[in-house]
Design an enzyme around this catalytic site. Structure first.
Site, PDB file in Angstrom:
ATOM      1  N   ASP A  73       0.821  -1.217   0.000  1.00 40.75           N
ATOM      2  CA  ASP A  73       0.000   0.000   0.000  1.00 40.75           C
ATOM      3  C   ASP A  73       0.853   1.264   0.000  1.00 40.75           C
ATOM      4  O   ASP A  73       2.072   1.199   0.142  1.00 40.75           O
ATOM      5  CB  ASP A  73      -0.950  -0.012   1.219  1.00 40.75           C
ATOM      6  CG  ASP A  73      -0.230  -0.348   2.520  1.00 40.75           C
ATOM      7  OD1 ASP A  73       1.011  -0.342   2.544  1.00 40.75           O
ATOM      8  OD2 ASP A  73      -0.923  -0.603   3.519  1.00 40.75           O
ATOM      9  N   ASN A 124      -7.326  -2.028  14.491  1.00 38.15           N
ATOM     10  CA  ASN A 124      -8.743  -2.172  14.125  1.00 38.15           C
ATOM     11  C   ASN A 124      -8.979  -3.320  13.145  1.00 38.15           C
ATOM     12  O   ASN A 124     -10.036  -3.412  12.516  1.00 38.15           O
ATOM     13  CB  ASN A 124      -9.275  -0.861  13.525  1.00 38.15           C
ATOM     14  CG  ASN A 124      -8.603  -0.510  12.203  1.00 38.15           C
ATOM     15  OD1 ASN A 124      -7.628  -1.146  11.808  1.00 38.15           O
ATOM     16  ND2 ASN A 124      -9.109   0.490  11.517  1.00 38.15           N
ATOM     17  N   HIS A 128      -7.259  -3.921  10.339  1.00 41.68           N
ATOM     18  CA  HIS A 128      -6.953  -3.723   8.916  1.00 41.68           C
ATOM     19  C   HIS A 128      -5.686  -4.473   8.537  1.00 41.68           C
ATOM     20  O   HIS A 128      -4.788  -4.657   9.352  1.00 41.68           O
ATOM     21  CB  HIS A 128      -6.890  -2.244   8.534  1.00 41.68           C
ATOM     22  CG  HIS A 128      -5.659  -1.497   8.938  1.00 41.68           C
ATOM     23  ND1 HIS A 128      -5.668  -0.448   9.827  1.00 41.68           N
ATOM     24  CD2 HIS A 128      -4.371  -1.609   8.555  1.00 41.68           C
ATOM     25  CE1 HIS A 128      -4.455   0.035   9.969  1.00 41.68           C
ATOM     26  NE2 HIS A 128      -3.635  -0.658   9.218  1.00 41.68           N
ATOM     27  N   GLU A 158      -9.422  -1.410   5.238  1.00 42.12           N
ATOM     28  CA  GLU A 158     -10.008  -0.976   6.513  1.00 42.12           C
ATOM     29  C   GLU A 158     -11.303  -1.735   6.814  1.00 42.12           C
ATOM     30  O   GLU A 158     -11.864  -2.379   5.931  1.00 42.12           O
ATOM     31  CB  GLU A 158     -10.333   0.525   6.410  1.00 42.12           C
ATOM     32  CG  GLU A 158      -9.108   1.407   6.281  1.00 42.12           C
ATOM     33  CD  GLU A 158      -8.445   1.708   7.619  1.00 42.12           C
ATOM     34  OE1 GLU A 158      -8.525   0.887   8.552  1.00 42.12           O
ATOM     35  OE2 GLU A 158      -7.842   2.784   7.722  1.00 42.12           O
TER      36      GLU A 158
HETATM   37  C1  GLP Z   1      -0.127   0.580   8.418  1.00 38.62           C
HETATM   38  C2  GLP Z   1       0.075  -0.309   7.198  1.00 38.62           C
HETATM   39  C3  GLP Z   1      -0.227  -1.749   7.505  1.00 38.62           C
HETATM   40  C4  GLP Z   1       0.431  -2.165   8.791  1.00 38.62           C
HETATM   41  C5  GLP Z   1      -0.103  -1.319   9.930  1.00 38.62           C
HETATM   42  C6  GLP Z   1       0.443  -1.704  11.286  1.00 38.62           C
HETATM   43  O1  GLP Z   1      -1.423   1.030   8.554  1.00 38.62           O
HETATM   44  N1  GLP Z   1      -0.704   0.122   6.096  1.00 38.62           N
HETATM   45  O2  GLP Z   1       0.197  -2.548   6.428  1.00 38.62           O
HETATM   46  O3  GLP Z   1       0.213  -3.526   9.054  1.00 38.62           O
HETATM   47  O4  GLP Z   1       0.258   0.016   9.643  1.00 38.62           O
HETATM   48  O5  GLP Z   1       1.548  -0.948  11.612  1.00 38.62           O
HETATM   49  P1  GLP Z   1       2.527  -1.211  12.804  1.00 38.62           P
HETATM   50  O6  GLP Z   1       3.369  -2.364  12.389  1.00 38.62           O
HETATM   51  O7  GLP Z   1       3.333   0.053  12.910  1.00 38.62           O
HETATM   52  O8  GLP Z   1       1.718  -1.482  13.993  1.00 38.62           O
END
Ligand code: GLP
Length: 241
Positions: free
Chosen positions: A67, A135, A137, A142
């Site tokens: 993404d 949440n 995702h 989302e």
């Molecule tokens: C972002 C990314 C996700 C990732 C999430 C969790 O929103 N788009 O792909 O899994 O963050 O991030 P973190 O690893 O910092 O908790």
């Protein structure tokens, strides 16, 4: 679903890198699906270490990132493009032409998403590494995302904006939209390795394991995948019975 509980974040990163190194040795032409966020940083460090010790070679590896914020300049320190080069690509011998990241600068997000989806269909992802949002995702799919969702432009949820704005110098500068591969693309990969670390992920992991697949918590769609491995540290696993 296979669950590996590592004693801490360091060990989680090490276990994940060992699995990936084995996969790359088996198939040096592997196509990888790659995530961003804080969770995979330890894994990227371990892979760079292994590359420097000549244990692993990325010269034939292809990658697709999950993404990107939209709109965002590639040169922006908060873009996932910037993150990937800074934390991984600049330190290993992956070829530039084999790297794919959704373009947050595009004027035509629809076309960008369609082309990205087609390119993945032509080069199916062998191993998808994933993180998870609090949440539920995955990528930027989302709550509300459907199982058959495709690569597309999405609006970020208020929870995600809140949790990800900590990375921005001025939290208000976080883009409110993003380009993301869909659940369908993620589900179509041959092997999925999902990483979760820390207490704030414990509830998401509990939902993933205990709930039925549902749009309100998109990560639950992955539990039906034939080759899913969760690598958790003790804190992320702390609500499991
Ligand atoms: C972002 C990314 C996700 C990732 C999430 C969790 O929103 N788009 O792909 O899994 O963050 O991030 P973190 O690893 O910092 O908790």
């Amino acid at each position: 679903m296979k669950i590996i509980i590592a004693k801490d974040y360091k060990n989680l990163s090490k276990v994940a890198s060992e699995i990936l190194i084995k996969e790359i040795k088996k198939n040096p032409k592997l196509t990888l699906g790659l995530p961003t966020g804080s969770t995979p940083l330890g894994l990227y460090k371990e892979l760079i270490k292994a590359y420097k010790k000549k244990k692993i070679n990325f010269s034939k590896i292809r990658s697709f990132n999950l993404d990107e914020y939209y709109p965002i300049k590639k040169s922006d320190k908060n873009s996932y493009h910037y993150y990937m080069f800074k934390n991984f690509f600049n330190h290993v011998n992956i070829k530039k032409e084999n790297i794919n990241v959704l373009n947050g600068e595009t004027k035509n997000p629809k076309k960008e998403c369609l082309n990205y989806r087609k390119k993945i269909e032509e080069n199916p992802i062998d191993v998808q590494i994933l993180g998870v949002g609090m949440n539920g995702h995955v990528a930027f799919d989302e709550p509300g995302s459907k199982f058959n969702s495709k690569t597309r432009l999405v609006k970020l949820s208020s929870e995600t904006l809140k949790s990800n704005s900590r990375f921005f110098k001025n939290p208000k500068d976080i883009p409110k939209k993003a380009l993301t591969v869909g659940i369908k693309t993620i589900f179509s990969t041959k092997k999925i390795i999902l990483l979760a670390s820390g207490k704030n992920k414990a509830l998401a992991i509990k939902h993933l394991i205990e709930d039925k697949p549902k749009s309100q918590f998109p990560v639950t769609f992955l539990k039906k995948h034939k080759n899913l491995t969760l690598i958790l540290d003790k804190e992320a696993a702390s609500l499991l019975s």
